[in-house]
Design a protein around this motif. Structure first.
Motif, short mmCIF file in Angstrom:
data_model
loop_
_atom_site.label_atom_id
_atom_site.label_comp_id
_atom_site.label_asym_id
_atom_site.label_seq_id
_atom_site.Cartn_x
_atom_site.Cartn_y
_atom_site.Cartn_z
N SER A 297 0.83 -1.21 0.00
CA SER A 297 0.00 0.00 0.00
C SER A 297 0.86 1.26 0.00
CB SER A 297 -0.94 0.00 1.21
OG SER A 297 -1.84 -1.08 1.15
N LEU A 298 1.95 1.25 0.77
CA LEU A 298 2.87 2.39 0.81
C LEU A 298 3.54 2.59 -0.54
CD1 LEU A 298 4.45 1.59 4.28
CD2 LEU A 298 3.29 3.74 3.75
N ALA A 299 4.01 1.49 -1.14
CA ALA A 299 4.69 1.60 -2.43
C ALA A 299 3.73 2.04 -3.53
CB ALA A 299 5.32 0.25 -2.79
N PHE A 300 2.50 1.50 -3.51
CA PHE A 300 1.54 1.87 -4.55
C PHE A 300 1.03 3.30 -4.38
CE2 PHE A 300 1.00 -2.78 -5.31
CZ PHE A 300 1.34 -2.76 -6.65
N ALA A 301 0.95 3.77 -3.14
CA ALA A 301 0.55 5.17 -2.93
C ALA A 301 1.56 6.11 -3.58
CB ALA A 301 0.43 5.47 -1.43
N ASP A 302 2.84 5.77 -3.47
CA ASP A 302 3.87 6.56 -4.14
C ASP A 302 3.80 6.39 -5.66
OD1 ASP A 302 4.89 7.72 -1.87
OD2 ASP A 302 6.53 6.28 -1.63
N ARG A 303 3.59 5.15 -6.11
CA ARG A 303 3.44 4.90 -7.55
C ARG A 303 2.33 5.75 -8.14
NH1 ARG A 303 -0.03 0.00 -10.06
NH2 ARG A 303 -1.59 1.40 -9.17
N PRO A 345 0.65 8.90 -0.17
CA PRO A 345 2.00 9.14 -0.66
C PRO A 345 2.88 9.77 0.41
CG PRO A 345 0.33 10.03 -2.17
CD PRO A 345 -0.37 9.66 -0.90
N GLY A 346 4.16 9.43 0.38
CA GLY A 346 5.11 10.05 1.29
C GLY A 346 5.74 11.29 0.66
N ASP A 347 6.82 11.76 1.26
CA ASP A 347 7.55 12.90 0.72
C ASP A 347 9.00 12.51 0.49
OD1 ASP A 347 8.61 15.27 -0.07
OD2 ASP A 347 8.20 16.37 1.78
N PRO A 348 9.32 12.06 -0.72
CA PRO A 348 10.70 11.64 -1.00
C PRO A 348 11.66 12.78 -1.26
CG PRO A 348 9.35 11.39 -2.96
CD PRO A 348 8.42 11.87 -1.86
#
Length: 597
Positions: A297-303, A345-348
Motif C-alpha cells: 500500500s505504501l509503495a503503490f501510494a507513491d506509484r 504518498p510520502g515525501d521523498p
C-alpha cells in the motif's frame, strides 16, 4: 529455456534455439507468436524488456511503449465527459510499440534475420487451430467487436450465426496480418539484396511499418474509425534503450524498468521489507500478510502519485523514492496490529535535498504529510476511498492480463519481457490485421491524481507492465514476469520472497498462494473516478488459508475475498550456478508453458 503464455508460442522459442538462435532471437520469436495468437495482446501493443548482456556484463532496458497521439489532450477527453481516456476502441490507442521493440532487440542483440524469427508467427497467421480461451473471448466480446468493421471480419467469421466467433479447434486465419508481416520481411530481404547489413535490413523492415505503406494503411484505418494517430506520430516514434533502476535486497540486485512502468514500486517494497524479519514471521502468517499488505500500500501510494514519463517534465523524484533511508521512514508507518486504511504518498523530496512542490496537492487530497514524513491519522481521504463491494468489473480491471516471455541460453543471454496491448475485444486498424493498443487509459486527466502522468501528445502513460531480472554475485539469479494489471508487482514481489526468504524452488514459488491488495488506484478500466478508487483493507487470499489466519486478518481490519488461484500466471527462470543448470517455472494459473533443452 523458453517460456511464454501459449504452448505453441513456447515452441516457437524452442524452434529458434534449435536453429542456433540466442535468447534474444528466441524471445522475439515468442513475442511475435503470442501477438499473432492474441494472447491478450496484439501487434499494435507495447513491448518492454530487460536483457542481461553477458558481453557487456550488464542489464539493459528496452522501452518499446507507444505514446499519446496528436490531439490526445486533457481537454479532448474532458469535452467528451470522461475522467480518464476510454478503455476500448481507437481513442484508447497509443502508437504501436511492439513491432519497433521487437526489431530493435533483434537488430541490436539477436543473431538471426527477421525472416527467420517471424517464420513461426507467419505460419500461425496463415492458420492454426484456435484454442478455446481465445475463441470464447472473441465470442464474449462480439457486441463491441461489431462496432469495428475490420475487427468483425477477423474475429467473427460466422457473423449472423448463433456463434459468430471461431469454435475451439477451428483453423483461425489472419490474411491481413500475414500480409503485414510478409511486407516487413520483404523489406528486410530487399535491403539484404542491396548489400545492407543484418542490422540495417531489420531496421528497413521497421521503417516500412512506421513510415511506409503499412503505416499509411494503419493510420487510414485508425482514423476512419475515429482514432487520432497520424503518420507523423508513427514516424517520430522510436524504441529507447535505457538504464534500468535497481536496488539491492540482502545481496541480490533486483532490476526493473524506469518510472514509466510500475516496476519501481517493487523496488520500493523490497527496500521497506528489508527492515523486517520476514522469515521469522512465517510464510503467509497473519503478521506476514499484514506487513506485506501495508508495504505494498505504501509503495503503490507513491506509484499512484509520483510515477510518469521521465522524458517529460516534471522530473519524478526517483532518487528519493528509492533511497534506503526513505524506505526506513516509510517502514515505520506500518502498524503491526491492524491495517492502516489512511496510507498515502510520502515525501521523498528531502532525500534528494529538495522541497516537495506538490505538498499543496497532497493537502488538497486530504493527505497531510508532516515533517516526519508521516501521513497524519484521520479519516481516509474522501477523494481516495470507495466503499468495498465484491465488484466483478473492478476485479477484472485489477487483474486485466497480458502475457510474459522469458528466455535464457548457454552463452549467458537472459531476456524478460512483459508485452501487452491490443487485447480482445480489439479494434483492428484497417487491412493491417494489427489490433490497436488500449494503453491510453493509463493516463490521468486530473493533475491532482498524479501530476507526472497527465496526458499530452507524444508522452508515454505510466503502465503496469513490469518484467524483472535479479543478479547475485555478478551473475543472473532470476528472470521473472507475470500478467495481471495492478497485481503484477504484487505477485512478482511475493514470488521473489518465496525463493529468497522461504527457500522455495522456482516452480513452488510461481504456484504458491499469494495475497493481493486493492488499496491502490486502478491503472486500467473505468472512465469515472469511482471506478478506479482504492478499496482500503480489501484483500484477496487463497481459499486454503487456515481459519485462524482468516480470523486474525478480520480482527486487523481486512475485508477478505478468496480464490483458489491468487496470481496471474508467473513465468520464471532460476539460475543454479552450483550445478550449472537452469530451472524453469511456469505456473498452472493459465496456458503458460516452458520448454528447456
Amino acid at each position: 529455456m523458453a517460456i511464454t503464455g501459449k504452448p505453441l508460442a513456447a515452441e516457437a522459442g524452442a524452434m529458434t534455439f534449435q536453429k542456433g538462435g540466442n535468447a534474444v532471437d528466441a524471445a522475439c520469436a515468442m513475442l511475435a507468436a503470442t501477438c499473432t495468437m492474441w494472447d491478450v495482446l496484439s501487434w499494435g501493443g507495447e513491448t518492454q524488456a530487460l536483457i542481461y548482456n553477458p558481453k557487456a556484463g550488464k542489464v539493459i532496458a528496452i522501452d518499446g511503449l507507444g505514446v499519446a497521439p496528436s490531439g490526445a489532450t486533457v481537454d479532448f477527453f474532458k469535452n467528451k465527459g470522461m475522467n480518464f481516456p476510454p478503455e476500448y476502441g481507437p481513442l484508447a490507442a497509443v502508437t504501436p510499440g511492439t513491432p519497433g521493440g521487437l526489431c530493435y532487440m533483434l537488430a541490436e542483440y539477436g543473431t538471426m534475420s527477421l525472416k527467420e524469427v517471424l517464420a513461426p508467427a507467419m505460419q500461425l497467421a496463415a492458420g492454426y487451430p484456435i484454442e478455446a480461451q481465445t475463441a470464447n473471448s472473441m465470442e464474449r466480446g462480439k457486441k463491441m467487436i461489431k462496432q469495428w468493421p475490420y475487427s468483425t471480419s477477423v474475429f467473427l467469421p460466422h457473423e449472423g450465426q448463433e456463434r459468430e466467433a471461431p469454435e475451439a479447434g477451428e483453423i483461425f486465419v489472419q490474411k491481413d496480418l500475414l500480409e503485414t508481416l510478409t511486407k516487413m520481411v520483404d523489406a528486410e530481404q530487399q535491403a539484404l539484396k542491396q548489400k545492407k547489413t543484418r542490422k540495417e535490413a531489420i531496421y528497413a523492415a521497421m521503417e516500412r511499418f512506421y513510415k511506409g505503406d503499412i503505416a499509411k494503411e494503419f493510420v487510414r484505418g485508425a482514423q476512419e474509425q475515429g482514432g487520432l494517430i497520424t503518420m507523423e506520430d508513427l514516424a517520430k516514434w522510436k524504441p529507447i534503450e535505457e538504464e534500468p533502476l535497481h536496488v539491492n535486497y540482502k545481496g541480490i540486485d533486483v532490476y526493473k524498468l524506469q518510472q514509466w512502468s510500475q516496476g519501481p514500486s517493487m523496488l520500493q517494497a523490497l527496500n521497506i521489507l528489508e527492515n523486517f524479519d520476514l522469515k521469522s514471521m512465517g510464510y503467509n502468517s497473519s503478521r506476514y500478510i499484514n506487513t506485506l499488505y501495508q508495504t505494498m500500500s505504501l509503495a503503490f501510494a507513491d506509484r499512484d502519485f509520483y510515477y510518469g514519463d521521465p522524458y517529460f517534465p516534471p522530473a519524478e523524484p526517483m532518487k528519493g523514492l528509492l533511497d534506503k533511508a526513505y524506505a526506513k521512514q516509510r517502514a515505520a508507518l506500518i502498524n503491526p496490529d491492524k491495517n492502516d486504511p489512511d496510507i498515502g504518498p510520502g515525501d521523498p523530496y528531502p532525500f534528494e535535498g529538495k522541497t516537495n512542490p506538490y505538498l499543496n496537492i497532497l493537502k488538497q487530497r486530504g493527505f497531510n504529510v508532516d515533517t516526519d514524513n508521516k501521513t497524519n491519522p484521520g479519516a481516509t481521504p474522501s477523494h481516495d476511498a470507495t466503499s468495498f463491494v465484491n465488484d466483478s468489473a473492478y476485479m477484472d480491471r485489477l487483474w486485466r492480463g497480458t502475457t510474459s516471455v522469458e528466455a535464457a541460453d548457454k552463452d549467458g543471454w537472459v531476456v524478460s519481457v512483459t508485452p501487452s496491448g491490443g487485447w480482445l475485444p480489439a479494434c483492428i486498424a484497417g487491412h493491417t490485421g494489427v489490433g490497436m493498443s488500449q494503453r491510453l487509459q493509463s493516463f490521468v486527466l486530473d493533475s491532482t491524481l498524479d501530476p507526472f502522468n497527465v496526458i499530452e501528445p507524444g508522452k508515454k502513460p505510466r503502465v503496469t507492465l513490469t518484467p524483472t531480472l535479479a543478479m547475485k554475485d555478478g551473475k543472473p539469479f532470476m528472470a521473472f514476469a507475470v500478467q495481471g494489471g495492478d497485481t503484477q508487482d504484487q505477485n512478482l514481489l511475493q514470488c521473489f520472497l518465496n525463493v529468497v526468504e522461504f527457500g522455495m524452488t522456482i516452480q513452488e514459488a510461481v504456484e504458491a498462494a499469494n495475497i493481493n491488495t486493492d488499496q491502490l488506484w486502478l491503472s486500467l478500466g473505468g472512465e469515472q473516478v469511482k471506478d478506479r478508487q482504492p478499496h482500503p483493507g480489501s484483500i484477496l487470499i487463497n481459499s486454503n488459508t487456515p481459519d485462524y489466519v482468516r480470523r486474525e486478518l478480520i480482527k486487523m481490519g481486512y475485508k477478505l475475498t478468496f480464490d483458489d488461484r491468487t496470481s496471474g500466471p508467473i513465468n520464471a527462470i532460476y539460475f543454479d550456478w552450483k550445478h550449472g543448470s537452469f530451472w524453469g517455472g511456469s505456473s498452472n494459473h493459465g496456458e503458460d508453458y516452458g520448454i528447456g533443452w
